[in-house]
Design a protein around this motif. Structure first.
Motif, PDB file in Angstrom:
ATOM      1  N   THR A   1       0.819  -1.035   0.006  1.00  0.00           N
ATOM      2  CA  THR A   1      -0.173  -0.149  -0.189  1.00  0.00           C
ATOM      3  C   THR A   1       0.722   1.305  -0.042  1.00  0.00           C
ATOM      4  O   THR A   1       2.162   1.048   0.099  1.00  0.00           O
ATOM      5  CB  THR A   1      -0.807  -0.048   1.364  1.00  0.00           C
ATOM      6  N   GLY A   2       0.431   2.615  -0.286  1.00  0.00           N
ATOM      7  CA  GLY A   2       1.037   3.670  -0.142  1.00  0.00           C
ATOM      8  C   GLY A   2       1.629   3.792   1.171  1.00  0.00           C
ATOM      9  O   GLY A   2       2.996   4.375   1.286  1.00  0.00           O
ATOM     10  N   THR A   3       1.073   3.407   2.362  1.00  0.00           N
ATOM     11  CA  THR A   3       1.445   3.764   3.573  1.00  0.00           C
ATOM     12  C   THR A   3       2.634   2.874   3.694  1.00  0.00           C
ATOM     13  O   THR A   3       3.907   3.132   4.138  1.00  0.00           O
ATOM     14  CB  THR A   3       0.391   3.191   4.700  1.00  0.00           C
ATOM     15  N   GLU A   4       2.518   1.473   3.226  1.00  0.00           N
ATOM     16  CA  GLU A   4       3.752   0.448   3.434  1.00  0.00           C
ATOM     17  C   GLU A   4       5.059   1.023   2.746  1.00  0.00           C
ATOM     18  O   GLU A   4       6.034   0.786   3.192  1.00  0.00           O
ATOM     19  CB  GLU A   4       3.135  -0.822   3.089  1.00  0.00           C
ATOM     20  N   ASN A   5       4.644   1.362   1.615  1.00  0.00           N
ATOM     21  CA  ASN A   5       5.721   1.720   0.702  1.00  0.00           C
ATOM     22  C   ASN A   5       6.676   2.895   1.525  1.00  0.00           C
ATOM     23  O   ASN A   5       7.978   2.659   1.572  1.00  0.00           O
ATOM     24  CB  ASN A   5       5.221   2.373  -0.490  1.00  0.00           C
ATOM     25  N   LEU A   6       6.035   3.704   2.100  1.00  0.00           N
ATOM     26  CA  LEU A   6       6.708   4.920   2.737  1.00  0.00           C
ATOM     27  C   LEU A   6       7.220   4.450   3.972  1.00  0.00           C
ATOM     28  O   LEU A   6       8.314   4.873   4.421  1.00  0.00           O
ATOM     29  CB  LEU A   6       5.708   6.258   2.846  1.00  0.00           C
ATOM     30  N   VAL A   7       6.469   3.530   4.896  1.00  0.00           N
ATOM     31  CA  VAL A   7       7.105   3.077   6.044  1.00  0.00           C
ATOM     32  C   VAL A   7       8.118   2.406   5.740  1.00  0.00           C
ATOM     33  O   VAL A   7       9.254   2.221   6.588  1.00  0.00           O
ATOM     34  CB  VAL A   7       5.919   2.348   7.054  1.00  0.00           C
ATOM     35  N   LEU A   8       8.280   1.604   4.677  1.00  0.00           N
ATOM     36  CA  LEU A   8       9.311   0.683   4.311  1.00  0.00           C
ATOM     37  C   LEU A   8      10.673   1.560   4.211  1.00  0.00           C
ATOM     38  O   LEU A   8      11.722   1.231   4.793  1.00  0.00           O
ATOM     39  CB  LEU A   8       9.238  -0.200   3.069  1.00  0.00           C
ATOM     40  N   ILE A   9      10.506   2.859   3.496  1.00  0.00           N
ATOM     41  CA  ILE A   9      11.691   3.410   3.228  1.00  0.00           C
ATOM     42  C   ILE A   9      12.283   4.286   4.704  1.00  0.00           C
ATOM     43  O   ILE A   9      13.376   4.173   4.985  1.00  0.00           O
ATOM     44  CB  ILE A   9      11.279   4.770   2.447  1.00  0.00           C
ATOM     45  N   GLY A  10      11.134   4.594   5.424  1.00  0.00           N
ATOM     46  CA  GLY A  10      11.423   5.332   6.598  1.00  0.00           C
ATOM     47  C   GLY A  10      12.313   4.246   7.398  1.00  0.00           C
ATOM     48  O   GLY A  10      13.140   4.409   8.219  1.00  0.00           O
ATOM     49  N   ARG A  11      11.633   3.171   7.615  1.00  0.00           N
ATOM     50  CA  ARG A  11      12.530   2.150   8.500  1.00  0.00           C
ATOM     51  C   ARG A  11      13.734   1.658   7.938  1.00  0.00           C
ATOM     52  O   ARG A  11      14.801   1.474   8.562  1.00  0.00           O
ATOM     53  CB  ARG A  11      11.737   0.601   8.464  1.00  0.00           C
ATOM     54  N   LEU A  12      13.903   1.739   6.485  1.00  0.00           N
ATOM     55  CA  LEU A  12      15.290   1.358   6.018  1.00  0.00           C
ATOM     56  C   LEU A  12      15.962   2.407   6.348  1.00  0.00           C
ATOM     57  O   LEU A  12      17.390   2.199   6.540  1.00  0.00           O
ATOM     58  CB  LEU A  12      15.120   1.118   4.470  1.00  0.00           C
ATOM     59  N   LEU A  13      15.391   3.682   6.428  1.00  0.00           N
ATOM     60  CA  LEU A  13      16.678   4.925   6.897  1.00  0.00           C
ATOM     61  C   LEU A  13      16.801   5.101   8.487  1.00  0.00           C
ATOM     62  O   LEU A  13      17.379   5.951   8.763  1.00  0.00           O
ATOM     63  CB  LEU A  13      15.817   6.063   6.425  1.00  0.00           C
ATOM     64  N   GLY A  14      16.357   3.839   9.000  1.00  0.00           N
ATOM     65  CA  GLY A  14      16.622   3.832  10.548  1.00  0.00           C
ATOM     66  C   GLY A  14      15.645   4.751  11.651  1.00  0.00           C
ATOM     67  O   GLY A  14      15.887   4.682  12.673  1.00  0.00           O
ATOM     68  N   MET A  15      14.626   4.844  10.913  1.00  0.00           N
ATOM     69  CA  MET A  15      13.397   5.734  11.896  1.00  0.00           C
ATOM     70  C   MET A  15      12.937   4.585  12.498  1.00  0.00           C
ATOM     71  O   MET A  15      12.423   3.497  12.050  1.00  0.00           O
ATOM     72  CB  MET A  15      12.197   6.344  10.868  1.00  0.00           C
TER      73      MET A  15
END
Lengths: 326, 272
Positions: free
Chosen positions: A93-107
């Motif tokens: 989903t849109g949310t999951e896509n962005l959460v994925l990137i955020g998590r990868l960036l260490g958030m």
């Protein structure tokens, strides 16, 4: 003045093909650099080198003050990339896509979620946030892709043909977003084959063709550089265009173009305009429209490359060959 | 020309490289991504669950009686065989997913991020391994439901799972290579079917070697890595020789990985 992107003598070969043939680029911090050129000019290759995706064969580039080859990890911490093909996971989903990137960036999870929500709202994707991205329209995908490249608040953003294939409304919306980012202090490198887009957004433009820089400057400088001005005259009585053409050709020395009753000629000498007016007055021709304007970027581009932006593959010769029975 | 000054705000220190802990975290995040995909793609769940169940039922009830006299008598042959064949087909998921990521540009996005270089592939392989384990579980469960009996113990069953997972992990490098080599994801599946179908049918996955089998064919079947894998799995689930079969199967896996890892790296460098 600082430079967020600085590249010297970039060369990139793919087998026999020379995609970049000694490209120099400079983007001033907080501005938009437009990289303009037809399909296959080397725009995407240049972006891929600067975004650390591929290594140049020759030359050096610094992005955000760090070398893209020897210090790639530091470069990656500062950049965002939106490619020609939306780099989003269509199954998420849109949310999951962005959460994925955020998590990868260490958030932490909570921060990644709130950042995702913030971006979804800003990019008008809130209502679609729980839908898989494969159900999104082209414009929505581009916006989600752009949002994904902004999760980490990059201060240098690469936009590789961000509006190719979008309808005019979505394109305008994307332009507004880019302007907003620049207001926030982001440096943007934008590649495009749309001259209007470069004209609208870029502070500086670099024109490349066949892997080489063939012109650079501000949009205004380029327009002046490549042929000065264009004189356009529309007589009240359409039949008068013959007289108008004759007058202009005598003064300019070349035969003007006549399209739908509008007579158009490129001029370099500003004294031509008053002379034309006097001569037309003497001949008793009434004028409905008279203008002197800078060449459009389209005309500049044509003058620089010898072909338009869209018709690289369709040169007149090629069309003739195809049309002739073998 | 003006002086080039770093534009990074002084307050944010940039890391020179990735720590091992970050590598693990990146990999786990991307594993999550591989698994959460299933939620929005019911077809994949179908692929992972319904298809194995269908295979078990078809093989057991259609082929069972003519091949072994009865469904019950055929189950000890066919269940370990189907588990192994399904595991091989499932390795294609890795190449398929990788190809989708590359053609859709997702891979470029990951590579532009300050994350561990190995994590996109490692995360994908890990997620696929979880899917593998799920399929094996479904297959074994379905088999037991229609009368398959495990003759050994829980440790041996666990060992069978681990052996199958280890083998597929090694063989999935062939899938990675195909995923990097072909232009469209669909071609990964075509490739996969063309290789895995004959490979699994030229093994003892569905039949026992009979005296009537021509010598050359028996030779091929006996030396097929799938046969070794299936025999080892049978041994672990039903009792019988295991060590030699397992060792040969793993040796095959290592040999294939040793071939396809360098090829994949070469193809990767060429492609991107």
């Amino acid at each position: 003045m600082t430079h967020a992107i600085q590249a010297q003598g970039l060369v990139k070969r793919f087998g026999e093909t020379l995609a970049l043939d000694g490209v120099d680029l400079t983007a001033r911090t907080g501005t938009v650099l437009g990289l303009l050129g037809p399909n296959g000019a080397g725009k995407t290759t240049a972006v891929r080198v600067l975004a650390t995706l591929i290594r140049p064969n020759e030359g050096t580039a610094k992005v955000g003050g760090h070398d893209v080859v020897s210090d790639a990890h530091r470069v990656r911490q500062q950049i965002g990339l939106t490619g020609q093909y939306a780099g989003i996971d269509e199954m998420l989903t849109g949310t999951e896509n962005l959460v994925l990137i955020g998590r990868l960036l260490g958030m932490p999870r909570r921060e990644a979620k709130s950042r995702a929500a913030e971006l979804l709202e800003r990019f008008d994707l809130w209502d679609a946030r729980e839908r898989a991205a494969k159900t999104y329209s082209g414009g929505m995908r581009r916006r989600l892709d752009l949002a994904a490249s902004l999760v980490g608040r990059p201060h240098i953003l690469f936009l590789d043909e961000p509006t190719t294939g979008l309808d005019p409304r979505s394109r305008g919306g994307l332009w507004d977003i880019v302007r907003g980012l620049v207001d926030d202090g982001v440096t943007v490198l934008l590649t495009t084959q749309y001259l209007e887009e470069a004209d609208q957004l870029a502070d500086d433009i670099v024109v490349i063709d066949h892997g080489r820089v063939i012109a650079k400057g501000t949009p205004d400088e380029l327009k002046t550089q490549a042929g000065g001005q264009v004189l356009e005259v529309r007589p009240v009585t359409e039949a008068d265009h013959v007289t108008v053409s004759r007058v202009i050709s005598e003064l300019v020395g070349s035969v003007p173009q006549v399209v739908d009753g509008l007579v158009r000629a490129p001029i370099t000498d500003p004294a031509v305009m008053p002379a034309v007016v006097r001569r037309l007055d003497d001949s008793g021709v009434l004028v409905a429209e008279l203008s002197l304007r800078k060449s459009s970027l389209d005309e500049v581009f044509f003058a620089l490359t010898g072909h338009g932006t869209d018709e690289v593959e369709e040169t007149p010769e090629a069309l003739v060959k195809e049309g002739t029975p073998a | 020309m003006t002086v080039l000054t770093p534009t990074a705000p002084a307050a944010v220190a940039l890391d020179k490289r990735i720590s091992p802990l970050t590598t693990v975290r990146n990999t786990l995040t991307l594993t999550w991504r591989g698994l959460v995909q299933i939620r929005h793609n019911p077809m994949e769940l179908l692929d992972l669950s319904i298809q194995p169940i269908m295979f078990v039922l078809l093989f057991a009830y259609v082929f069972g009686p003519p091949m072994a006299g009865s469904v019950e008598a055929y189950l000890p042959i066919v269940i370990p065989g189907i588990i192994a064949q399904n595991a091989l087909f499932a390795t294609m998921t890795t190449g398929f997913g990788l190809n989708v990521d590359i053609t859709k540009g997702v891979f470029d996005r990951f590579r532009s991020l300050p994350i561990a270089r190995t994590s996109p592939l490692a995360g994908r392989i890990l997620a696929d391994t979880v899917k593998q384990a799920w399929s094996m579980f479904v297959l074994l469960g379905m088999g037991m439901l229609i009368g398959f009996r495990i003759e050994t113990n829980a440790f041996a069953v666990l060992a069978a799972f681990l052996l199958l997972l280890a083998f597929t992990l090694l063989v999935s490098w062939a899938s990675v290579f195909i995923g990097l080599s072909v232009r469209e994801p669909e071609k990964v599946q075509i490739f996969g079917f063309t290789i895995i179908f004959p490979l699994s049918f030229l093994s003892t996955a569905f039949i026992k070697l009979s005296p009537g089998t021509p010598d050359w064919l028996a030779f091929v079947m006996r030396n097929n890595p799938v046969t070794q894998l299936v025999e080892a799995t049978r041994g672990l689930l039903l009792g019988g020789p295991v060590a030699a079969h397992a060792a040969i199967a793993i040796a095959w896996g290592i040999a294939l990985a040793a071939l396809f890892i360098p090829l994949s790296i070469w193809q990767f460098r060429r492609r991107v």
